[in-house]
Motif scaffolding. Structure first.
Motif, PDB file in Angstrom:
ATOM      1  N   ARG A   1      24.002  22.010   9.742  1.00 51.35           N
ATOM      2  CA  ARG A   1      24.187  20.623   9.593  1.00 51.35           C
ATOM      3  C   ARG A   1      25.577  20.385  10.428  1.00 51.35           C
ATOM      4  NH1 ARG A   1      21.996  21.799   4.428  1.00 51.35           N
ATOM      5  NH2 ARG A   1      23.918  22.543   3.555  1.00 51.35           N
ATOM      6  N   LEU A   2      26.589  21.506  10.255  1.00 46.92           N
ATOM      7  CA  LEU A   2      27.651  21.251  10.798  1.00 46.92           C
ATOM      8  C   LEU A   2      27.678  20.891  12.459  1.00 46.92           C
ATOM      9  CD1 LEU A   2      30.918  21.373  11.094  1.00 46.92           C
ATOM     10  CD2 LEU A   2      30.621  23.839  11.049  1.00 46.92           C
ATOM     11  N   CYS A   3      26.726  21.887  13.007  1.00 45.16           N
ATOM     12  CA  CYS A   3      26.590  21.734  14.390  1.00 45.16           C
ATOM     13  C   CYS A   3      25.802  20.319  14.803  1.00 45.16           C
ATOM     14  CB  CYS A   3      25.692  22.658  14.970  1.00 45.16           C
ATOM     15  SG  CYS A   3      26.372  24.460  14.839  1.00 45.16           S
ATOM     16  N   GLN A   4      24.908  19.909  13.817  1.00 48.07           N
ATOM     17  CA  GLN A   4      24.356  18.547  14.111  1.00 48.07           C
ATOM     18  C   GLN A   4      25.305  17.303  13.870  1.00 48.07           C
ATOM     19  OE1 GLN A   4      19.778  19.862  12.622  1.00 48.07           O
ATOM     20  NE2 GLN A   4      21.174  19.011  11.350  1.00 48.07           N
ATOM     21  N   ARG A   5      26.104  17.401  13.136  1.00 52.48           N
ATOM     22  CA  ARG A   5      27.111  16.584  12.893  1.00 52.48           C
ATOM     23  C   ARG A   5      28.143  16.191  13.774  1.00 52.48           C
ATOM     24  NH1 ARG A   5      28.595  16.697   6.316  1.00 52.48           N
ATOM     25  NH2 ARG A   5      26.661  15.956   5.384  1.00 52.48           N
ATOM     26  N   ALA A   6      28.525  17.539  14.372  1.00 52.23           N
ATOM     27  CA  ALA A   6      29.395  17.622  15.411  1.00 52.23           C
ATOM     28  C   ALA A   6      28.861  16.792  16.587  1.00 52.23           C
ATOM     29  CB  ALA A   6      29.749  18.991  15.715  1.00 52.23           C
ATOM     30  N   TRP A   7      27.635  17.101  17.040  1.00 55.05           N
ATOM     31  CA  TRP A   7      26.991  16.490  18.104  1.00 55.05           C
ATOM     32  C   TRP A   7      26.230  15.114  17.754  1.00 55.05           C
ATOM     33  CZ3 TRP A   7      27.595  17.603  23.215  1.00 55.05           C
ATOM     34  CH2 TRP A   7      28.148  18.806  23.569  1.00 55.05           C
ATOM     35  N   SER A   8      26.236  14.641  16.558  1.00 62.39           N
ATOM     36  CA  SER A   8      25.540  13.490  16.150  1.00 62.39           C
ATOM     37  C   SER A   8      24.131  13.359  16.419  1.00 62.39           C
ATOM     38  CB  SER A   8      26.384  12.142  16.732  1.00 62.39           C
ATOM     39  OG  SER A   8      27.676  12.056  16.650  1.00 62.39           O
ATOM     40  N   LEU A   9      23.743  14.484  16.140  1.00 61.40           N
ATOM     41  CA  LEU A   9      22.237  14.673  16.311  1.00 61.40           C
ATOM     42  C   LEU A   9      21.432  14.726  15.187  1.00 61.40           C
ATOM     43  CD1 LEU A   9      22.073  17.661  18.842  1.00 61.40           C
ATOM     44  CD2 LEU A   9      21.748  15.229  19.317  1.00 61.40           C
ATOM     45  N   PRO A  10      20.319  14.182  14.964  1.00 60.11           N
ATOM     46  CA  PRO A  10      19.231  14.027  13.912  1.00 60.11           C
ATOM     47  C   PRO A  10      18.944  15.477  13.239  1.00 60.11           C
ATOM     48  CG  PRO A  10      17.862  13.733  15.543  1.00 60.11           C
ATOM     49  CD  PRO A  10      19.399  13.668  16.123  1.00 60.11           C
TER      50      PRO A  10
ATOM     51  N   GLY B   1      31.366  34.000  22.915  1.00 61.16           N
ATOM     52  CA  GLY B   1      29.734  34.283  23.182  1.00 61.16           C
ATOM     53  C   GLY B   1      28.797  34.209  21.869  1.00 61.16           C
ATOM     54  N   ILE B   2      29.337  34.568  20.719  1.00 62.00           N
ATOM     55  CA  ILE B   2      28.535  34.284  19.631  1.00 62.00           C
ATOM     56  C   ILE B   2      28.532  32.816  18.958  1.00 62.00           C
ATOM     57  CG2 ILE B   2      30.296  35.080  17.640  1.00 62.00           C
ATOM     58  CD1 ILE B   2      27.758  36.331  16.608  1.00 62.00           C
ATOM     59  N   TRP B   3      29.651  32.225  19.244  1.00 58.34           N
ATOM     60  CA  TRP B   3      29.770  30.695  18.902  1.00 58.34           C
ATOM     61  C   TRP B   3      29.117  29.892  19.909  1.00 58.34           C
ATOM     62  CZ3 TRP B   3      30.281  29.224  14.259  1.00 58.34           C
ATOM     63  CH2 TRP B   3      31.174  29.887  13.453  1.00 58.34           C
ATOM     64  N   TRP B   4      28.986  30.406  21.127  1.00 57.39           N
ATOM     65  CA  TRP B   4      28.266  29.662  22.151  1.00 57.39           C
ATOM     66  C   TRP B   4      26.777  29.536  21.878  1.00 57.39           C
ATOM     67  CZ3 TRP B   4      28.428  31.052  28.263  1.00 57.39           C
ATOM     68  CH2 TRP B   4      28.181  29.995  28.864  1.00 57.39           C
ATOM     69  N   TRP B   5      26.283  30.803  21.623  1.00 56.65           N
ATOM     70  CA  TRP B   5      24.728  30.964  21.225  1.00 56.65           C
ATOM     71  C   TRP B   5      24.490  30.391  19.804  1.00 56.65           C
ATOM     72  CZ3 TRP B   5      23.195  33.968  17.037  1.00 56.65           C
ATOM     73  CH2 TRP B   5      21.820  34.077  16.860  1.00 56.65           C
ATOM     74  N   THR B   6      25.555  30.272  18.930  1.00 57.28           N
ATOM     75  CA  THR B   6      25.107  29.724  17.700  1.00 57.28           C
ATOM     76  C   THR B   6      24.879  28.228  17.682  1.00 57.28           C
ATOM     77  OG1 THR B   6      26.580  31.482  16.273  1.00 57.28           O
ATOM     78  CG2 THR B   6      26.328  29.073  15.533  1.00 57.28           C
ATOM     79  N   GLN B   7      25.821  27.782  18.362  1.00 59.14           N
ATOM     80  CA  GLN B   7      25.454  26.036  18.629  1.00 59.14           C
ATOM     81  C   GLN B   7      23.994  25.833  19.350  1.00 59.14           C
ATOM     82  OE1 GLN B   7      29.378  23.811  19.968  1.00 59.14           O
ATOM     83  NE2 GLN B   7      29.329  25.854  20.569  1.00 59.14           N
TER      84      GLN B   7
ATOM     85  N   PRO C   1      27.324  22.402  28.135  1.00 51.91           N
ATOM     86  CA  PRO C   1      28.339  21.494  27.376  1.00 51.91           C
ATOM     87  C   PRO C   1      28.616  22.047  26.118  1.00 51.91           C
ATOM     88  CG  PRO C   1      26.123  20.284  27.891  1.00 51.91           C
ATOM     89  CD  PRO C   1      26.039  21.770  28.392  1.00 51.91           C
ATOM     90  N   LEU C   2      27.952  23.075  25.588  1.00 56.94           N
ATOM     91  CA  LEU C   2      28.574  23.855  24.299  1.00 56.94           C
ATOM     92  C   LEU C   2      29.532  24.720  24.579  1.00 56.94           C
ATOM     93  CD1 LEU C   2      24.925  24.942  23.169  1.00 56.94           C
ATOM     94  CD2 LEU C   2      26.301  22.956  22.295  1.00 56.94           C
ATOM     95  N   LEU C   3      29.936  24.947  26.018  1.00 56.22           N
ATOM     96  CA  LEU C   3      31.042  25.845  26.144  1.00 56.22           C
ATOM     97  C   LEU C   3      32.329  25.443  25.453  1.00 56.22           C
ATOM     98  CD1 LEU C   3      31.649  28.558  27.310  1.00 56.22           C
ATOM     99  CD2 LEU C   3      31.956  27.449  29.742  1.00 56.22           C
ATOM    100  N   PRO C   4      32.876  24.295  25.545  1.00 57.26           N
ATOM    101  CA  PRO C   4      34.338  23.825  25.173  1.00 57.26           C
ATOM    102  C   PRO C   4      34.112  24.510  23.809  1.00 57.26           C
ATOM    103  CG  PRO C   4      33.617  22.064  26.373  1.00 57.26           C
ATOM    104  CD  PRO C   4      32.201  23.196  26.307  1.00 57.26           C
TER     105      PRO C   4
ATOM    106  N   ILE D   1      35.190  16.660  23.625  1.00 57.01           N
ATOM    107  CA  ILE D   1      35.646  17.065  25.049  1.00 57.01           C
ATOM    108  C   ILE D   1      34.389  16.960  25.735  1.00 57.01           C
ATOM    109  CG2 ILE D   1      36.680  18.711  26.243  1.00 57.01           C
ATOM    110  CD1 ILE D   1      38.218  19.813  23.764  1.00 57.01           C
ATOM    111  N   ALA D   2      33.450  17.492  25.266  1.00 61.43           N
ATOM    112  CA  ALA D   2      32.049  17.759  26.415  1.00 61.43           C
ATOM    113  C   ALA D   2      31.500  16.529  26.711  1.00 61.43           C
ATOM    114  CB  ALA D   2      31.044  18.709  25.676  1.00 61.43           C
TER     115      ALA D   2
END
Length: 296
Positions: A130-139, A188-194, A206-209, A270-271
């Motif tokens: 849910r945190l990742c989806q909110r950060a990227w404004s995704l449903p 790496g693990i936060w890149w993969w997590t997103q 775009p997930l790299l920043p 940023i992305a």
């Protein structure tokens, strides 16, 4: 007279806001997105789910794991927090336990209990999603598509946690290798997590920043945890017993989750800056008609 002064002050504030937005648009967009994400609410929920579900899963896995893996968990926790004294003794007692912890666990919980702990721990995965989806404004992603990802995320983080102590000391070669390895693994693990929890709806670049910000910030926080956590835990144990240690640990988890929330949200903003869109191929933010991020 007072009304005129208030109106004049309001006009000046609006003018300053407009000038700030024109001069620093990225800060304005970041603040707006942080309000949308509801940073402290999201971080507190994530910390609570981690403490109530993921931490018990760590104990269950450590209890049924072979001795060498339990030693790895203890080493990772000790290195991450620099535990000493009573808090270190409590850690050894909980994770190393008795001479035959696997038999004791089978008698007290059994297979069904272990599965229930695992299923409960997916609440932590869902909170992170849910945190990742909110950060990227995704449903909200479909549970049918995302369910296996929750378990995969938990399993990968357990492995990461087990090897963290070895990474930190560079597999015995020293900090000169351990620090870069730990930083690279955190990024790496936060890149993969997103990418995993967003169900691959956002490309990798775009997930790299966000991964760079979260990985670097957490590497610094865990490296400096030994300056605060051991002293606070030992003091809490001495004054209030186990309940005091619970509050100290939960406070530290909330701090970590606030940092993660800020970093992932800032990375998404940023992305989507014009220069980053050209460089990283970031998706455009959803328009007003999209309805905003899911709050599910």
């Amino acid at each position: 007279m007072l009304r005129e002064r208030a109106a004049s002050a309001g006009d000046r504030l609006l003018e300053r806001r407009a000038r700030t937005e024109d001069r620093f648009p990225v800060i304005t967009r970041l603040l707006s997105q942080l309000i949308s994400v509801n940073v402290f609410d999201s971080a507190t929920r994530l910390a609570a789910q981690t403490f109530l579900t993921a931490v018990p899963l760590l104990f269950v896995v450590a209890s049924i794991a072979p001795q060498w893996l339990r030693d790895q968990f203890v080493t990772s926790l000790h290195d991450a927090f620099g535990l000493t004294g009573s808090s270190n003794a409590e850690l050894n007692k909980v994770l190393k336990g008795t001479d035959d912890p696997s038999e004791e666990l089978r008698q007290t919980t059994g297979i069904v209990g272990g599965l229930m702990v695992l299923l409960s721990a997916t609440a932590c995965s869902r909170a992170m999603q849910r945190l990742c989806q909110r950060a990227w404004s995704l449903p909200k992603a479909s549970a049918r598509v995302a369910a296996w990802r929750w378990i995969a995320w938990l399993a990968t983080w357990l492995v990461m946690f087990a090897v963290q102590g070895s990474l930190r000391n560079g597999f015995g070669l020293g900090l000169w290798l351990g620090v870069p390895l730990l930083l690279a693994s955190e990024v790496g693990i936060w890149w993969w997590t997103q990418h995993l929890l967003l169900v691959a709806r956002v490309p990798w670049r775009p997930l790299l920043p966000g991964a760079l910000l979260a990985g670097t910030a957490l590497a610094v926080l865990t490296a400096t945890a030994s300056l605060y956590v051991p002293r606070a835990l030992n003091l809490s144990l001495a004054k209030y017993g186990s309940l005091g240690a619970v509050f100290t640990l939960l406070s530290w988890l909330i701090t970590l989750c606030v940092v993660v929330t800020l970093c992932l949200t800032a990375g998404a903003v940023i992305a989507r800056e014009p220069w980053a869109v050209r460089l990283l191929g970031s998706p455009r933010p959803p328009g007003p008609s999209s309805g905003g991020p899911s709050q599910g």
